[in-house]
Design an enzyme around this catalytic site. Structure first.
Site, PDB file in Angstrom:
ATOM      1  N   LYS A 153       0.820  -1.201   0.000  1.00  0.00           N
ATOM      2  CA  LYS A 153       0.000   0.000   0.000  1.00  0.00           C
ATOM      3  C   LYS A 153       0.859   1.258   0.000  1.00  0.00           C
ATOM      4  O   LYS A 153       1.841   1.339   0.733  1.00  0.00           O
ATOM      5  CB  LYS A 153      -0.933   0.002   1.213  1.00  0.00           C
ATOM      6  CG  LYS A 153      -1.943  -1.144   1.194  1.00  0.00           C
ATOM      7  CD  LYS A 153      -2.860  -1.132   2.397  1.00  0.00           C
ATOM      8  CE  LYS A 153      -3.917  -2.227   2.305  1.00  0.00           C
ATOM      9  NZ  LYS A 153      -4.813  -2.230   3.481  1.00  0.00           N
ATOM     10  N   CYS A 179     -18.089 -10.105   5.412  1.00  0.00           N
ATOM     11  CA  CYS A 179     -16.649 -10.335   5.483  1.00  0.00           C
ATOM     12  C   CYS A 179     -16.365 -11.689   6.123  1.00  0.00           C
ATOM     13  O   CYS A 179     -16.808 -11.963   7.248  1.00  0.00           O
ATOM     14  CB  CYS A 179     -15.964  -9.230   6.278  1.00  0.00           C
ATOM     15  SG  CYS A 179     -14.182  -9.495   6.447  1.00  0.00           S
TER      16      CYS A 179
END
Length: 573
Positions: A206, A433
């Site tokens: 990231k 999730c």
């Protein structure tokens, strides 16, 4: 039945093609094969199922209610009104009639079933967007500061987010072949990946670009952070470089920890690609490919030592980093309401409930934003705190936007009864999730409601707190940087962490573990009482807890950072 490792799947996927094309045509199941479930992540999608329905479907001897989450690649988080309307159409045609702003400045679309996946991807492409590498073991969506008051600087930073995203986009044509029916060319399964290599990265990577004095991208939570340095004339001189941030953790496993990035030096704009590529390739070559929970760049740095990693990065980049330059962060939040920018353009930041844009009886958010997109001539900018900025509104158009905001109650969250509610962040968690251990998005409003009487008791209703909630320790909502955080342990039970700071520069620490709502409130009540009566002028809650010794710096590795503008150092672990 044992499954092949993710590393083996990547190597045998024919550059991320796998058997996706065939699996999409299999109408006997709503699922993809185990291998293709791993491969499709590189295409920006996760296979999920509705966990609320699992037990009932199991009793009926039905397979789980499989569905897919799709994440948009949107470096810098900027969308045109036409793109917004395109995504709105996708959400209402193929998905669960909602858009969700993520903590990485983009949208997730939930509830797409397998037979609609290809049509959904093609509709996203028709909106001039894609989902390439929005998930998977590659560089993810690149964050860029969203402060619209600094329009010139924001444009430069947004451009860097776009360029970095394009630079690290996988070379394979698999996405275009599988979803957009691009004609396969000879040997198309053996393209060279000049940056990623045959097995891509050990885990996700990231990147974020911040513009002081606002750390709205939480730059130190990223594997690679670029902190914009402005010269005396207000021009971009370059960037301080930070490495090794990551929010992932595991309950009870000391070797799996969150970490904030450490600043290693300064680069000029023409050195950005070289240093970024050096960081990515060092992680590619040294990252742990045996234990995926130990595979992020932070562990590579801590295992090999920061000096070795920085030396390798400099060698690969072909230059030595200059000393870091002074900078100062004030906070990592958003500025709600109207603000004036350059060129007589105004920008309206709306606080969204956990980033979820859906129609409810009290607040038709999806419809309201759709109506604004029909008339807005500027941009929409997503923030890393799950909010939206209606950017670039001429002064003459403000009244029209305000009327639509009022008609659809779009600013209801801006008027939330407490300051902590306006700025709170949560992850999706249950029911979709697969990693969630406890509720997050669905529980957040209720928890904030039961916290209100305590805030009222001590006169703290309008006092800002950085509060984040996560359904599991993987930390998608960046809870480990919050002044107050709840991290899911089991249904109805959380770890309570305290002592982060409002600038995103200090980790919090575990205060109470495996506690329920009543125990959380019982723990917070006396601390909030002490804060109300003993705090110094303008002292934030996390700073107060450290000053009075309620919490201390984490025992796990944290960054060693000197903010030269103030000369204050964060203690070494």
């Amino acid at each position: 039945m044992s499954h092949p490792s993710v590393e083996k799947i990547k190597l045998e996927s024919r550059r991320l093609r796998g058997t996706l094309a065939e699996g999409l045509l299999d109408a006997t199941t709503g699922s993809l094969s185990f291998e293709d479930q791993r491969t499709i992540k590189f295409h920006g999608s996760y296979q999920q199922d509705d966990r609320d329905l699992r037990d009932e479907r199991r009793r009926q001897k039905l397979e789980p209610a499989h569905q897919f989450m799709i994440r948009i690649r949107a470096p810098g988080g900027v969308f045109t009104p036409q793109q917004w309307l395109g995504l709105d159409a996708v959400a209402t045609t193929f998905a669960n009639h909602s858009l969700r702003v993520t903590t990485r400045q983009t949208f997730q679309i939930h509830g797409v079933i397998k037979r609609d996946l290809k049509a959904t991807m093609q509709a996203i492409n028709a909106a001039m967007l894609d989902t390439i590498s929005a998930c998977g073991d590659v560089n993810r969506n690149v964050l860029g500061a969203s402060n619209p008051q600094q329009s010139t600087l924001h444009a430069q930073v947004h451009d860097w987010a776009q360029r970095l995203s394009a630079h690290f986009k996988p070379a394979t044509r698999a996405y275009y072949e599988v979803w957009l029916d691009e004609e396969k060319v000879a040997e198309s399964g053996v393209e060279v990946e000049p940056i990623y290599g045959e097995a891509y990265l050990p885990r996700k990577f990231k990147i974020a670009v911040a513009v002081p004095p606002y750390n709205d991208v939480d730059v130190f939570a990223n594997d690679l952070g670029l902190i914009a340095i402005v010269d005396a004339a207000g021009e971009l001189a370059g960037f301080n470089v930070a490495i090794g941030g990551s929010m992932g953790s595991s309950h009870g496993i000391p070797t799996h920890y969150p970490r904030v990035g450490n600043v290693i030096g300064f680069i000029t704009p023409d050195q950005v690609f070289a240093i970024a590529e050096a960081a990515v390739t060092v992680q590619r070559d040294l990252g742990d490919r045996e234990d995926r929970k130990h595979a992020r760049f932070k562990y590579t740095i801590d295992d090999h030592g920061s000096e070795k990693i920085v030396a390798m990065m400099q060698e690969r980049a072909g230059f030595t980093l200059a000393p870091a330059r002074p900078y100062h962060f004030e906070h990592n939040g958003d500025r709600f309401g109207w603000v004036e920018g350059e060129d007589d353009l105004w920008h309206l930041t709306l606080s969204l409930p956990s980033g979820r844009i859906a129609d409810t009886e009290a607040r038709p958010l999806l419809t309201g934003m759709r109506e604004i997109a029909k008339v807005h001539r500027g941009q929409f900018r997503m923030t890393c705190n799950q909010n939206v900025i209606i950017a670039g509104v001429p002064a003459s158009e403000r009244a029209r936007i305000d009327a639509l905001v009022t008609e659809h109650a779009l600013d209801a969250e801006n008027k939330a009864p407490t300051a902590i509610a306006r700025a709170a962040v949560s992850c999706v968690a249950l029911p979709t999730c697969a990693l969630a251990m406890a509720e997050s998005e669905r529980y957040l409003p209720g928890f904030l409601k039961v916290l209100e009487p305590i805030l009222d008791k001590y006169g703290l209703r309008e006092t800002p707190f950085l509060f984040r909630m996560s359904g599991c320790p993987n930390g998608c909502s960046r809870p480990y940087l919050a002044e107050i955080a709840l991290v899911g342990r089991a249904p109805g039970r959380y770890a309570l962490l305290l002592g982060g700071d409002h600038r995103g520069m200090r980790m919090n620490t575990l205060y109470r573990d495996n506690v329920n709502e009543a125990q959380i409130l019982e723990a917070l009540d006396p601390l909030l009482g002490r804060y109300a009566s003993e705090r110094q002028a303008d002292e934030r809650f996390g700073d107060f807890l450290h000053r009075v010794g309620v919490v201390q710096l984490p025992s796990y590795p944290t960054h060693t950072h000197v903010e030269a503008a103030e000369g204050t150092a964060v203690r070494k672990p």
